[in-house]
Design a protein around this motif. Structure first.
Motif, PDB file in Angstrom:
ATOM      1  N   LEU A  43      44.980 -46.367 -15.376  1.00  0.00           N
ATOM      2  CA  LEU A  43      44.505 -47.728 -15.148  1.00  0.00           C
ATOM      3  C   LEU A  43      43.035 -47.618 -14.736  1.00  0.00           C
ATOM      4  O   LEU A  43      42.727 -47.104 -13.657  1.00  0.00           O
ATOM      5  CB  LEU A  43      45.329 -48.400 -14.048  1.00  0.00           C
ATOM      6  N   TYR A  44      42.138 -48.095 -15.582  1.00  0.00           N
ATOM      7  CA  TYR A  44      40.715 -47.899 -15.296  1.00  0.00           C
ATOM      8  C   TYR A  44      39.952 -49.215 -15.370  1.00  0.00           C
ATOM      9  O   TYR A  44      40.451 -50.217 -15.892  1.00  0.00           O
ATOM     10  CB  TYR A  44      40.120 -46.875 -16.267  1.00  0.00           C
ATOM     11  N   GLY A  45      38.728 -49.183 -14.851  1.00  0.00           N
ATOM     12  CA  GLY A  45      37.877 -50.366 -14.882  1.00  0.00           C
ATOM     13  C   GLY A  45      37.592 -50.903 -13.496  1.00  0.00           C
ATOM     14  O   GLY A  45      38.216 -50.490 -12.507  1.00  0.00           O
ATOM     15  N   PRO A  46      36.641 -51.827 -13.394  1.00  0.00           N
ATOM     16  CA  PRO A  46      36.153 -52.285 -12.088  1.00  0.00           C
ATOM     17  C   PRO A  46      37.135 -53.090 -11.252  1.00  0.00           C
ATOM     18  O   PRO A  46      36.957 -53.209 -10.039  1.00  0.00           O
ATOM     19  CB  PRO A  46      34.925 -53.139 -12.451  1.00  0.00           C
ATOM     20  N   ASP A  47      38.195 -53.648 -11.868  1.00  0.00           N
ATOM     21  CA  ASP A  47      39.157 -54.426 -11.085  1.00  0.00           C
ATOM     22  C   ASP A  47      40.196 -53.477 -10.485  1.00  0.00           C
ATOM     23  O   ASP A  47      41.356 -53.427 -10.895  1.00  0.00           O
ATOM     24  CB  ASP A  47      39.837 -55.483 -11.957  1.00  0.00           C
ATOM     25  N   GLU A  48      39.758 -52.724  -9.475  1.00  0.00           N
ATOM     26  CA  GLU A  48      40.636 -51.733  -8.862  1.00  0.00           C
ATOM     27  C   GLU A  48      41.845 -52.373  -8.206  1.00  0.00           C
ATOM     28  O   GLU A  48      42.960 -51.830  -8.233  1.00  0.00           O
ATOM     29  CB  GLU A  48      39.857 -50.912  -7.829  1.00  0.00           C
ATOM     30  N   ALA A  49      41.652 -53.535  -7.596  1.00  0.00           N
ATOM     31  CA  ALA A  49      42.773 -54.210  -6.940  1.00  0.00           C
ATOM     32  C   ALA A  49      43.838 -54.607  -7.952  1.00  0.00           C
ATOM     33  O   ALA A  49      45.037 -54.489  -7.694  1.00  0.00           O
ATOM     34  CB  ALA A  49      42.280 -55.443  -6.190  1.00  0.00           C
ATOM     35  N   GLY A  50      43.408 -55.079  -9.130  1.00  0.00           N
ATOM     36  CA  GLY A  50      44.364 -55.426 -10.165  1.00  0.00           C
ATOM     37  C   GLY A  50      45.135 -54.210 -10.654  1.00  0.00           C
ATOM     38  O   GLY A  50      46.349 -54.269 -10.886  1.00  0.00           O
ATOM     39  N   ALA A  51      44.441 -53.080 -10.786  1.00  0.00           N
ATOM     40  CA  ALA A  51      45.104 -51.841 -11.203  1.00  0.00           C
ATOM     41  C   ALA A  51      46.115 -51.391 -10.159  1.00  0.00           C
ATOM     42  O   ALA A  51      47.236 -50.982 -10.494  1.00  0.00           O
ATOM     43  CB  ALA A  51      44.057 -50.747 -11.432  1.00  0.00           C
ATOM     44  N   ARG A  52      45.743 -51.488  -8.885  1.00  0.00           N
ATOM     45  CA  ARG A  52      46.670 -51.071  -7.825  1.00  0.00           C
ATOM     46  C   ARG A  52      47.892 -51.963  -7.782  1.00  0.00           C
ATOM     47  O   ARG A  52      49.009 -51.510  -7.519  1.00  0.00           O
ATOM     48  CB  ARG A  52      45.972 -51.097  -6.462  1.00  0.00           C
ATOM     49  N   VAL A  64      47.319 -42.889 -12.522  1.00  0.00           N
ATOM     50  CA  VAL A  64      45.955 -42.524 -12.142  1.00  0.00           C
ATOM     51  C   VAL A  64      45.093 -43.780 -12.198  1.00  0.00           C
ATOM     52  O   VAL A  64      45.026 -44.450 -13.239  1.00  0.00           O
ATOM     53  CB  VAL A  64      45.377 -41.438 -13.077  1.00  0.00           C
ATOM     54  N   ILE A  65      44.457 -44.114 -11.089  1.00  0.00           N
ATOM     55  CA  ILE A  65      43.584 -45.288 -11.003  1.00  0.00           C
ATOM     56  C   ILE A  65      42.140 -44.800 -10.986  1.00  0.00           C
ATOM     57  O   ILE A  65      41.768 -44.019 -10.106  1.00  0.00           O
ATOM     58  CB  ILE A  65      43.901 -46.119  -9.745  1.00  0.00           C
ATOM     59  N   SER A  66      41.361 -45.262 -11.950  1.00  0.00           N
ATOM     60  CA  SER A  66      39.988 -44.779 -12.103  1.00  0.00           C
ATOM     61  C   SER A  66      39.024 -45.954 -12.253  1.00  0.00           C
ATOM     62  O   SER A  66      38.668 -46.347 -13.370  1.00  0.00           O
ATOM     63  CB  SER A  66      39.894 -43.863 -13.332  1.00  0.00           C
ATOM     64  N   PRO A  67      38.600 -46.550 -11.123  1.00  0.00           N
ATOM     65  CA  PRO A  67      37.748 -47.755 -11.203  1.00  0.00           C
ATOM     66  C   PRO A  67      36.377 -47.513 -11.809  1.00  0.00           C
ATOM     67  O   PRO A  67      35.770 -48.422 -12.365  1.00  0.00           O
ATOM     68  CB  PRO A  67      37.635 -48.198  -9.739  1.00  0.00           C
ATOM     69  N   GLY A  68      35.886 -46.276 -11.736  1.00  0.00           N
ATOM     70  CA  GLY A  68      34.547 -46.004 -12.251  1.00  0.00           C
ATOM     71  C   GLY A  68      34.513 -45.567 -13.697  1.00  0.00           C
ATOM     72  O   GLY A  68      33.436 -45.434 -14.292  1.00  0.00           O
ATOM     73  N   CYS A 104      45.139 -48.596 -19.812  1.00  0.00           N
ATOM     74  CA  CYS A 104      44.859 -50.036 -19.748  1.00  0.00           C
ATOM     75  C   CYS A 104      43.585 -50.269 -18.948  1.00  0.00           C
ATOM     76  O   CYS A 104      43.400 -49.672 -17.874  1.00  0.00           O
ATOM     77  CB  CYS A 104      46.025 -50.780 -19.104  1.00  0.00           C
ATOM     78  N   ALA A 105      42.708 -51.105 -19.480  1.00  0.00           N
ATOM     79  CA  ALA A 105      41.457 -51.438 -18.791  1.00  0.00           C
ATOM     80  C   ALA A 105      41.652 -52.674 -17.922  1.00  0.00           C
ATOM     81  O   ALA A 105      42.325 -53.629 -18.326  1.00  0.00           O
ATOM     82  CB  ALA A 105      40.353 -51.688 -19.811  1.00  0.00           C
ATOM     83  N   PHE A 106      41.042 -52.651 -16.731  1.00  0.00           N
ATOM     84  CA  PHE A 106      41.142 -53.761 -15.797  1.00  0.00           C
ATOM     85  C   PHE A 106      39.743 -54.257 -15.461  1.00  0.00           C
ATOM     86  O   PHE A 106      38.912 -53.509 -14.943  1.00  0.00           O
ATOM     87  CB  PHE A 106      41.864 -53.328 -14.509  1.00  0.00           C
ATOM     88  N   TYR A 107      39.506 -55.536 -15.770  1.00  0.00           N
ATOM     89  CA  TYR A 107      38.228 -56.164 -15.472  1.00  0.00           C
ATOM     90  C   TYR A 107      38.466 -57.372 -14.580  1.00  0.00           C
ATOM     91  O   TYR A 107      39.512 -58.036 -14.669  1.00  0.00           O
ATOM     92  CB  TYR A 107      37.526 -56.598 -16.763  1.00  0.00           C
ATOM     93  N   VAL A 108      37.507 -57.634 -13.721  1.00  0.00           N
ATOM     94  CA  VAL A 108      37.627 -58.777 -12.816  1.00  0.00           C
ATOM     95  C   VAL A 108      37.704 -60.053 -13.634  1.00  0.00           C
ATOM     96  O   VAL A 108      36.837 -60.298 -14.498  1.00  0.00           O
ATOM     97  CB  VAL A 108      36.425 -58.839 -11.855  1.00  0.00           C
TER      98      VAL A 108
END
Length: 338
Positions: A24-33, A108-112, A132-136
């Motif tokens: 789970l990657y991308g800047p929306d770390e809270a959404g990934a978590r 694996v959560i990778s916000p960066g 899966c990409a997570f964006y705000v």
């Protein structure tokens, strides 16, 4: 393989044995978590969760595959989570996917990370991984998300309530979920006994988090004003605001400045970049670009993200952790400006 949100949540909810790694990657770390927590629910309340740090995987790449293949001490289901991963985790994920057997699922959560990163390319190319990409979410998407989460809790949003929840949570999926869970409890709502969520209910439980107050605190931190920041944090504390939306908004602001800083360092015209900024934020953005260097921005973003993860963890110090991180950002700015 690449997946959208619906595909990856369905696979997680079913605990698909064909998937070893969920990236789970991308800047929306809270959404990934928030999506990652679905795996714990799917495995049941007795499941064991093993948390690994990216630094551990860097020094011992085989650890991830070993943990994935290990049995729980109590004979229960187990799963592994890595938060804040980056390119240092590529070797560990490669060994996990190449192992003779997987066993326990890994998130694996990778916000960066970006789509072009080695970690994302590795997982995308392997059928035993889902990416899966997570964006705000923007304003419209956040409203729809709030409505969807509310429906899961047995709540029917009316009027402006979905928008108010989305704004109050700063578009943060995890915060929206927690707030709507509390509202559902307050209204005794459930999917089998739905209740209407109206503005009067939100007014009664004080669901608005004070965007103006948060904005002032963020501006004080980025400007490098610890004294002014202390007053703003005190106001937020008196109002009973959750620290998570504040940390999330601060990270977004720092990331936006970091992107502009990188463009300027690469030769872009600063005045042209400022023209793209919302007019009310131009003065503050100009000051920030004068104060902040790329390394300092990277350190500040990392500090706030670690504080957010710690604040979301069970039995944490809550506002104290958040306040420490935000004050640290102000001190970094103050040193840059001296």
């Amino acid at each position: 393989m690449k997946a959208n949100l619906n595909q990856i949540t369905r696979a997680i909810d079913a605990v698909s044995p064909d998937v070893r790694l969920y990236l789970l990657y991308g800047p929306d770390e809270a959404g990934a978590r928030d999506v990652a927590t679905r795996l714990a629910r799917a495995l049941g309340p007795e499941a064991e969760r093993v948390d690994l740090e990216p630094s551990q995987l860097k020094s011992s790449p085989g650890l991830l595959a070993d943990e994935a293949a290990s049995l729980s001490l109590f004979g229960t289901a187990r799963h592994i989570r890595v938060t804040g991963a980056g390119e240092e985790s590529v070797a560990a994920c490669t060994m996990l996917l190449a192992a003779e057997r997987g066993g326990n699922p890994v998130v694996v959560i990778s916000p960066g990370a970006k789509a072009s990163s080695a970690l994302v390319k590795l997982a995308t190319a392997d059928p035993r991984a889902m990416v899966c990409a997570f964006y705000v979410p923007d304003a419209g998407e956040a409203d729809k998300l709030a409505t969807s989460i509310a429906r899961e809790q047995g709540l029917r949003t009316t009027g402006s309530t979905a928008g108010r929840i989305a704004v109050a949570a700063a578009g943060d999926r995890a915060v929206m979920t927690r707030e709507l869970e509390k509202i559902a409890l307050y209204l005794d709502a459930a999917p089998e006994r739905p209740r209407e969520l109206d503005d009067a209910t939100l007014d009664a439980i004080g669901a608005d988090l004070g965007d103006a107050e948060m904005s002032r605190a963020i501006e004080a931190a980025i400007d490098g004003g610890p004294d002014r920041l202390a007053d703003e944090l005190a106001r937020l504390d008196v109002a009973g605001s959750s620290p998570i939306p504040l940390l999330r908004q601060l990270v977004r602001r720092l990331m936006a400045i970091s992107e502009m800083r990188a463009e300027i360092d690469a030769g872009a015209n600063a005045n042209s970049l400022i023209e793209r900024v919302f007019f009310r934020e131009r003065a503050a953005t100009t000051r920030a670009l004068r104060i902040w260097s790329a390394p300092a921005l990277s350190a500040a973003i990392d500090r706030v993200r670690r504080a957010e993860r710690a604040t979301m963890a069970p039995n944490n110090a809550g506002n104290v952790l958040a306040d420490q991180a935000i004050v640290a950002v102000a001190r970094i700015a103050a040193r840059q400006n001296s």
